[in-house]
Design an enzyme around this catalytic site. Structure first.
Site, PDB file in Angstrom:
ATOM      1  CD  GLU A  29      -2.495  -1.148   2.725  1.00  0.00           C
ATOM      2  OE1 GLU A  29      -2.663  -0.121   3.401  1.00  0.00           O
ATOM      3  OE2 GLU A  29      -2.804  -2.276   3.110  1.00  0.00           O
TER       4      GLU A  29
ATOM      5  CB  CYS B  97       2.361   7.245   3.737  1.00  0.00           C
ATOM      6  SG  CYS B  97       2.621   6.007   5.020  1.00  0.00           S
TER       7      CYS B  97
ATOM      8  CB  CYS C  19       5.631  -5.786   9.542  1.00  0.00           C
ATOM      9  SG  CYS C  19       6.691  -5.030  10.797  1.00  0.00           S
TER      10      CYS C  19
ATOM     11  CB  CYS D 241       2.987  -3.229  16.708  1.00  0.00           C
ATOM     12  SG  CYS D 241       4.692  -2.667  16.704  1.00  0.00           S
TER      13      CYS D 241
ATOM     14  CB  CYS E 230       0.356  -2.587  13.672  1.00  0.00           C
ATOM     15  SG  CYS E 230       0.850  -2.208  11.990  1.00  0.00           S
TER      16      CYS E 230
ATOM     17  CD  GLU F  77      11.344  -0.967  11.980  1.00  0.00           C
ATOM     18  OE1 GLU F  77      10.309  -0.534  12.516  1.00  0.00           O
ATOM     19  OE2 GLU F  77      12.338  -0.250  11.797  1.00  0.00           O
TER      20      GLU F  77
ATOM     21  CB  CYS G  16       0.033   1.567   6.103  1.00  0.00           C
ATOM     22  SG  CYS G  16       0.194   2.381   4.531  1.00  0.00           S
TER      23      CYS G  16
END
Ligand code: SAH
Length: 354
Positions: A96, A109, A116, A120, A123, A164, A337
């Protein structure tokens, strides 16, 4: 982790490297400049490089990988014009990119990885884990194709999409060199922010690059108990070490760090946590950017109430901290995102597109 095993990726080459690669094919220097210009304009088919001979175009096809990301979906916010793209990459994976318009210009962005591994708890990007790193060229194409498709000149970049960035260090550094290159998009480092969940082992290496970019640290909690609960990256590192690493980074680079802090109801929004956060921010002269949490379907967390947010801001300000609240852009287009890619994965039964 799957990397794409293909021919050398021409778009990831810096102009001087492109010159060397072309010299190896017996080509003069000016050819590299011509090709770099085509690539910068978004041309992704060697046959469209009309000032090159047919023979050279064939050689390029034999020797290099070149691919244009395809728009899998494009959503435009009816509220504020924010555009959210889902791109399909050459191996069928998707990432994205969001284009946001501000008074001072347009910000893109970008994602730095497919998925990832940081986990988290609030997220959406991390739910399926890490699939692979993005190549420098793929990150660059997020910027180039967002600009071409939207017709909006991009002036700022934030590495705050999926992934990340410090887990994909070399490719991200190469992307920065490419996008900053005077013969390329020439976007100044001071117009670029890199956001990390706090991979402190990479801070020295980043500082040593002496880039003028802004480092954003996703802090999200000022104490180890809370931070470890919502951010696995805190395990084995800890808030104290993170703040120390921020101080060292600031001393080495002279660049102020920005703390990202997503306000989560009943988790990290107490007055005591505001005071602790203020202490950390003051210790390293950091700016605090409060983000109203975007609710993610699979996650149990809710955004803080407006009253708690107000109280939190007041405590930070009383303690002399420079604080802003991020405007929520594109709330009607899943613009935080990871959400769009996640939705598509679910629609396809968890499979990547083929
Ligand atoms: N991995 C990097 C960059 C990607 S996320 C990092 O952790 O910083 C960009 C920012 O969005 C981070 O601050 C991240 O913590 C935040 N974020 C992720 N999910 C969110 C959500 N549901 N609501 C608000 N912010 C979120």
């Amino acid at each position: 982790m799957n990397e794409i095993a293909e021919k050398p990726d021409i778009l990831s080459l810096l102009p001087e490297e492109l010159e060397a690669a072309l010299a190896a094919l017996g080509q003069p220097r000016f050819r590299a400049a011509q090709i770099f210009r085509w690539l910068g304009r978004g041309v992704r088919d060697f046959d469209e490089m009309t000032n090159l001979s047919k023979d050279l175009r064939e050689k390029l096809k034999e020797n290099f990988h070149l691919y244009a990301p395809k728009v899998l979906s494009k959503q435009v916010s009816a509220i504020d014009g924010t555009i959210k793209y889902l791109w399909e990459l050459s191996d069928g994976n998707a990432v994205e990119t969001v284009v946001m318009s501000y008074k001072h210009g347009n910000t893109v962005c970008v994602s730095s990885q497919v998925g990832c591994r940081q986990g988290c708890a609030f997220c959406a990007s991390t739910i399926g884990g890490l699939v692979r790193n993005l190549r420098a060229s793929e990150i660059l194409d997020e910027v180039i194709f967002s600009e071409l498709d939207s017709g909006k000149k991009i002036s700022n970049i934030v590495l705050m999409g999926i992934g990340e960035p410090l887990d994909n260090f070399d490719n991200v550094m190469r992307f920065l060199e490419l996008v900053n290159h005077p013969k390329g998009m020439n976007i100044g480092m001071r117009h670029i922010s890199l956001s990390t969940c706090g991979i402190i082992e990479k801070f020295d290496e980043l500082a040593a690059r002496d880039l003028q970019l802004t480092l954003s640290v996703s802090l999200h909690a000022p104490d180890d108990e809370t931070r470890s609960r919502i951010m696995p990256a805190n395990h084995g590192r800890g808030v104290e070490k993170l703040i120390d690493a921020c101080r060292v980074y600031y001393e080495k680079t002279g660049r102020r760090i920005s703390f990202e802090y997503a306000m989560i109801d009943g988790v990290n929004d107490s007055p005591e946590q505001a005071r602790k956060l203020a202490k950390h921010a003051r210790a390293v002269a950091a700016h605090v950017n409060l983000i109203p949490l975007n609710h993610v379907e699979e996650r149990q967390f809710q955004p803080s109430t407006p009253e708690h947010l107000k109280q939190f801001i007041a405590i930070l300000e009383e303690n002399g901290v420079n604080v802003t609240v991020r405007r929520r852009l594109g709330s009607d287009v899943d613009a935080s995102c990871g959400q769009l890619r996640r939705k598509m994965q679910k629609q396809r039964g968890g499979q990547k597109p083929s």
